[in-house]
Design a protein around this motif. Structure first.
Motif, short mmCIF file in Angstrom:
data_model
loop_
_atom_site.label_atom_id
_atom_site.label_comp_id
_atom_site.label_asym_id
_atom_site.label_seq_id
_atom_site.Cartn_x
_atom_site.Cartn_y
_atom_site.Cartn_z
N HIS A 26 0.81 -1.22 0.00
CA HIS A 26 0.00 0.00 0.00
C HIS A 26 0.84 1.27 0.00
O HIS A 26 0.36 2.34 -0.41
CB HIS A 26 -0.94 0.00 1.22
CG HIS A 26 -2.13 -0.89 1.06
ND1 HIS A 26 -2.06 -2.26 1.22
CD2 HIS A 26 -3.42 -0.62 0.72
CE1 HIS A 26 -3.26 -2.79 1.01
NE2 HIS A 26 -4.11 -1.82 0.71
N LEU A 27 2.09 1.16 0.43
CA LEU A 27 2.92 2.36 0.54
C LEU A 27 3.71 2.68 -0.73
O LEU A 27 4.26 3.77 -0.86
CB LEU A 27 3.89 2.22 1.71
CG LEU A 27 3.27 2.37 3.10
CD1 LEU A 27 4.25 1.92 4.18
CD2 LEU A 27 2.83 3.81 3.35
N VAL A 28 3.77 1.73 -1.68
CA VAL A 28 4.56 1.96 -2.90
C VAL A 28 4.10 3.24 -3.61
O VAL A 28 4.92 4.07 -4.01
CB VAL A 28 4.47 0.75 -3.85
CG1 VAL A 28 5.04 1.10 -5.22
CG2 VAL A 28 5.22 -0.43 -3.27
N GLY A 29 2.81 3.39 -3.78
CA GLY A 29 2.30 4.56 -4.47
C GLY A 29 2.62 5.86 -3.76
O GLY A 29 2.92 6.88 -4.41
N SER A 31 5.23 6.49 -2.09
CA SER A 31 6.66 6.82 -2.19
C SER A 31 6.94 7.76 -3.36
O SER A 31 8.00 8.39 -3.42
CB SER A 31 7.49 5.54 -2.34
OG SER A 31 7.20 4.89 -3.57
N GLN A 32 6.00 7.89 -4.27
CA GLN A 32 6.14 8.83 -5.38
C GLN A 32 5.51 10.18 -5.10
O GLN A 32 5.81 11.15 -5.78
CB GLN A 32 5.52 8.24 -6.64
CG GLN A 32 6.22 6.98 -7.16
CD GLN A 32 5.53 6.42 -8.37
OE1 GLN A 32 4.34 6.14 -8.37
NE2 GLN A 32 6.28 6.26 -9.46
N ALA A 33 4.63 10.22 -4.11
CA ALA A 33 3.85 11.44 -3.90
C ALA A 33 4.00 12.06 -2.52
O ALA A 33 3.67 13.23 -2.33
CB ALA A 33 2.37 11.14 -4.16
N ASP A 34 4.49 11.32 -1.54
CA ASP A 34 4.53 11.81 -0.16
C ASP A 34 5.88 11.49 0.46
O ASP A 34 6.00 10.62 1.32
CB ASP A 34 3.40 11.19 0.65
CG ASP A 34 3.17 11.90 1.99
OD1 ASP A 34 4.01 12.74 2.35
OD2 ASP A 34 2.17 11.60 2.66
N LEU A 35 6.91 12.21 0.01
CA LEU A 35 8.27 11.95 0.50
C LEU A 35 8.38 12.14 2.00
O LEU A 35 9.08 11.39 2.69
CB LEU A 35 9.25 12.87 -0.23
CG LEU A 35 10.71 12.81 0.21
CD1 LEU A 35 11.29 11.42 -0.05
CD2 LEU A 35 11.53 13.87 -0.51
N ALA A 63 9.99 -2.89 -1.24
CA ALA A 63 10.92 -2.06 -0.49
C ALA A 63 11.93 -1.40 -1.42
O ALA A 63 12.25 -0.21 -1.30
CB ALA A 63 11.63 -2.89 0.57
N LEU A 64 12.45 -2.17 -2.38
CA LEU A 64 13.41 -1.63 -3.34
C LEU A 64 12.76 -0.56 -4.22
O LEU A 64 13.36 0.49 -4.50
CB LEU A 64 13.96 -2.75 -4.21
CG LEU A 64 14.98 -3.67 -3.54
CD1 LEU A 64 15.14 -4.97 -4.33
CD2 LEU A 64 16.32 -2.97 -3.39
N THR A 65 11.53 -0.81 -4.64
CA THR A 65 10.82 0.17 -5.46
C THR A 65 10.66 1.49 -4.72
O THR A 65 10.86 2.57 -5.28
CB THR A 65 9.44 -0.37 -5.87
OG1 THR A 65 9.62 -1.59 -6.60
CG2 THR A 65 8.70 0.64 -6.73
N MET A 66 10.30 1.39 -3.43
CA MET A 66 10.14 2.61 -2.64
C MET A 66 11.47 3.34 -2.47
O MET A 66 11.53 4.57 -2.56
CB MET A 66 9.52 2.28 -1.28
CG MET A 66 8.03 1.98 -1.37
SD MET A 66 7.26 1.72 0.25
CE MET A 66 7.53 -0.04 0.47
N LEU A 67 12.54 2.60 -2.23
CA LEU A 67 13.85 3.24 -2.10
C LEU A 67 14.27 3.91 -3.40
O LEU A 67 14.87 5.00 -3.40
CB LEU A 67 14.89 2.21 -1.66
CG LEU A 67 14.82 1.76 -0.20
CD1 LEU A 67 15.75 0.58 0.05
CD2 LEU A 67 15.18 2.91 0.74
N ILE A 68 13.98 3.28 -4.51
CA ILE A 68 14.28 3.88 -5.82
C ILE A 68 13.52 5.20 -5.97
O ILE A 68 14.07 6.21 -6.41
CB ILE A 68 13.91 2.91 -6.95
CG1 ILE A 68 14.85 1.70 -6.95
CG2 ILE A 68 13.97 3.62 -8.31
CD1 ILE A 68 14.38 0.55 -7.83
#
Length: 383
Positions: A26-29, A31-35, A63-68
């Protein structure tokens, strides 16, 4: 009082695997909008994400996607790039042929290479992954991943294409350029750049673009130019260097299409560039073409380099590239190469190239060469 999202972030370090997985998904999205969500409590979520890359594969992938996604932030980038333990975790996993998230790790490493601290990878020794490499140096192991792993050759789940961006970013640093352009004694005196240059005509656009940028950045090391242009000495009486890269064919082939050249144009042209297939296609990405042309400019900063380019008939190739493109940036880059390569050397007469110079006539061909004494607009920067 914590918001629902902040509570969700807390679940990244929950003891229950299913809860961690739901939170990560749920957090992946976000990570692009709410740093800011990932920077709370002194980067606590970032610390959790760094641990989660060791978790089950689906959790690790998220986790890797979010870090990216969040690594374009300077504070986050500094935190993950300076973490030695985290770097070793990434290296140990990407060199494992069974790592299902190797491509995501390659993307994250490419982002991390933008931080100055990542120069330490160039001098980092680690355990040898015997199935992949015989070298104890981290850079060699990553280079082996890139070369052997193309199109799933080493890891069925990865192509390692994004490592080309990693090499390009390290090429911004003097130590990175030195590594890429220097024979490696521990690797049979092979020049690392020669392992990259063969991919300038690869099917992957990512790989071609990254490699083009890596080559360009490496050629800012002007001391390496004789090695990069080796076996192409303008003086036939001189023996070629014992070790060389023979870089020019890999820069020029992407500039070429199926055109036929006059005999006077092909005389002296590199063997690799002659008798091409009638369906030969020119590089389709204007940015990649411009990068190769800028690399030619860098290699022509010395008289020796310009002599080599005249000898192997770079001009007709650039002329045809100029003629067969509508991209203004490519045309300008072609024009600059012609101005530098065909200009008058001190104490010499003007070169008079048959069929062209740098200005177009009505047919679109380059027919007149402008002579400029100063190269004020010839300023290239690392990419």
């Amino acid at each position: 009082m914590p918001t629902e999202l902040e509570e969700l972030v807390e679940f990244l370090h929950h003891g229950n695997t299913q809860i961690r997985q739901v939170a990560a998904e749920h957090l992946v999205g976000y990570s692009q909008a709410d740093l800011a969500l990932f920077k709370r409590n002194q980067l606590e979520p970032v610390k959790d994400l760094k641990l989660l890359i060791k978790d089950y594969a689906p959790i690790a992938k998220n986790a890797l996607t979010m870090l990216i996604n969040i690594s374009d932030d300077a504070e986050v980038l500094k935190d993950i790039s300076q973490d030695d333990a985290f770097l070793e975790t990434l290296l140990s996993r990407i060199t494992n042929k069974k790592e299902s998230n190797a491509n995501e790790i390659a993307m994250l490493l490419a982002n991390m290479a933008k931080h100055d601290s990542m120069q330490r990878v160039l001098e980092l020794k680690r355990d040898v992954p015997k199935e992949l490499s015989s070298s104890k140096w981290a850079m060699d192991q990553l280079l082996d991943c890139f070369v052997k792993g193309a199109e799933g050759g080493y890891n069925k789940d990865a192509d390692f294409n994004y490592l080309s961006y990693f090499f390009a970013d390290l090429g911004k640093f003097p130590k990175g350029r030195e590594y890429l352009t220097s024979p490696q004694e521990h690797d049979s005196s092979i020049i690392p750049l020669t392992k990259l240059q063969v991919f300038t005509s690869h099917s992957s656009h990512i790989r071609r673009l990254g490699v083009a940028s890596a080559i360009k950045n490496a050629t800012f090391n002007t001391q390496s130019h004789p090695t990069l242009l080796s076996n192409l000495s303008p003086d036939p009486s001189l023996p070629p260097p014992s070790i060389g890269a023979n870089l020019l064919p890999y820069l020029l082939l992407p500039l070429m299409g199926p055109e036929e050249y006059a005999d006077e144009d092909t005389e002296g042209m590199l063997d690799e560039l002659q008798l091409l297939e009638p369906d030969k296609e020119r590089e389709s990405d204007a940015e990649i073409i411009k990068t190769h042309l800028e690399t030619l400019l860098l290699l022509s900063t010395t008289k020796e380099g310009r002599d080599v380019m005249r000898q192997v008939k770079v001009y007709p190739i650039v002329r045809e590239c100029h003629l067969h493109t509508e991209d203004e940036g490519v045309r300008e880059a072609c024009d600059r190469v012609v101005q530098v390569v065909m200009r008058k050397e001190e104490g010499e007469e003007d070169e008079a190239p048959s069929g062209g110079g740098a200005v177009e006539n009505d047919s679109g061909k380059m027919v007149a060469l402008r002579q400029e004494d100063e190269d004020e607009d010839f300023q290239l920067v690392d990419v």
